[in-house]
Design a protein around this motif. Structure first.
Motif, PDB file in Angstrom:
ATOM      1  N   LYS A  93     -16.151  -3.251   4.810  1.00  0.00           N
ATOM      2  CA  LYS A  93     -15.362  -3.292   6.041  1.00  0.00           C
ATOM      3  C   LYS A  93     -15.880  -4.437   6.886  1.00  0.00           C
ATOM      4  N   MET A 150       0.850  -1.202   0.000  1.00  0.00           N
ATOM      5  CA  MET A 150       0.000   0.000   0.000  1.00  0.00           C
ATOM      6  C   MET A 150       0.885   1.252   0.000  1.00  0.00           C
ATOM      7  N   ILE A 196      -6.549   3.329   1.059  1.00  0.00           N
ATOM      8  CA  ILE A 196      -7.229   2.177   1.659  1.00  0.00           C
ATOM      9  C   ILE A 196      -8.565   1.870   0.986  1.00  0.00           C
ATOM     10  N   GLU A 197      -9.246   2.889   0.437  1.00  0.00           N
ATOM     11  CA  GLU A 197     -10.522   2.621  -0.229  1.00  0.00           C
ATOM     12  C   GLU A 197     -10.331   1.869  -1.544  1.00  0.00           C
ATOM     13  N   ASN A 198      -9.088   1.740  -2.025  1.00  0.00           N
ATOM     14  CA  ASN A 198      -8.788   0.993  -3.247  1.00  0.00           C
ATOM     15  C   ASN A 198      -8.109  -0.341  -2.945  1.00  0.00           C
ATOM     16  N   LEU A 199      -8.239  -0.803  -1.716  1.00  0.00           N
ATOM     17  CA  LEU A 199      -7.711  -2.099  -1.296  1.00  0.00           C
ATOM     18  C   LEU A 199      -8.849  -3.111  -1.259  1.00  0.00           C
ATOM     19  N   GLU A 256     -11.376  -0.913   8.172  1.00  0.00           N
ATOM     20  CA  GLU A 256     -12.112  -0.161   7.149  1.00  0.00           C
ATOM     21  C   GLU A 256     -11.517  -0.392   5.757  1.00  0.00           C
ATOM     22  N   TYR A 257     -11.528  -1.617   5.302  1.00  0.00           N
ATOM     23  CA  TYR A 257     -11.081  -1.950   3.950  1.00  0.00           C
ATOM     24  C   TYR A 257     -11.984  -3.057   3.414  1.00  0.00           C
ATOM     25  N   LEU A 268      -2.636  -2.361   9.472  1.00  0.00           N
ATOM     26  CA  LEU A 268      -3.224  -1.127   8.947  1.00  0.00           C
ATOM     27  C   LEU A 268      -3.815  -0.258  10.049  1.00  0.00           C
ATOM     28  N   ARG A 293     -13.315  -6.408   1.658  1.00  0.00           N
ATOM     29  CA  ARG A 293     -12.889  -7.812   1.631  1.00  0.00           C
ATOM     30  C   ARG A 293     -13.911  -8.627   0.864  1.00  0.00           C
TER      31      ARG A 293
END
Length: 186
Positions: A105, A76, A83-86, A125-126, A121, A128
């Protein structure tokens, strides 16, 4: 726009077709379909691929499941991906085989790979993508089950299932989490 797609699993031939390697299997299937290849780099096997104007960076950590967060955090930062693109792709014993569940999340739910990522992290908040592997095991046999091979009837269905999971990941990158959830959550 860049995206980081992480497939969780364990390295080594003894784990290659085990349920716990569902994340690796999704990425391997995508690579075979779309013609990109993985290379050994720091902490992971990685690949890059352009898709519909998006730069996708794929990671299969070589840290083993329990330390997956090290590789996720490293890439990252290395690739400067927000993080919003993970998207993390992992197995889930609480979902039946052949069911997908994409969430923006959530908790680790007892999954050591997700727990490691949460800790590295400092957040849950990512996104999955959980790939259902079922829970057909008796009390105390969870480890044997998740580290076991798929039975023959599931192996037959596995390619189409992995394709659907790969399509969900691509939809996440191109159309967003809501569209992916609407199309692939069952």
């Amino acid at each position: 726009m860049k995206f980081l797609i992480v497939g969780l699993g364990n390295i080594g031939p003894e784990y290659s077709l085990t349920r716990h390697n569902a994340g690796f299997m999704v990425l391997d299937r995508m690579a075979a379909q779309h013609g990109f290849t993985f290379s050994m780099t720091r902490l992971a096997y990685t690949a890059k691929w352009q898709h519909k104007g998006k730069q996708l960076f794929f990671v299969k950590p070589t840290t083993y499941m329990n330390l997956s967060g090290k590789a996720v955090l490293y890439y990252m930062k290395q690739e400067n991906i927000p993080i919003e693109n993970l998207l993390v792709i992992t197995d889930d014993k609480d979902l039946p085989f052949d069911k997908l569940r994409l969430k923006p999340k959530g908790s680790a739910g007892g999954h050591n790979g997700l727990r490691s990522i949460d800790e590295s992290l400092g957040t849950q908040e990512y996104a999955r993508l959980r790939v259902g592997i079922g829970n057909n095991f008796s009390r105390g046999k969870q480890v044997d089950f998740v580290l076991g091979q798929f039975p023959e009837d599931e192996l037959i269905q596995l390619p189409a299932y992995l394709d659907r999971a790969g399509d969900a990941a691509l939809t996440f990158c191109t159309m967003g989490i809501q569209a992916a959830m609407n199309n692939y959550n069952q």
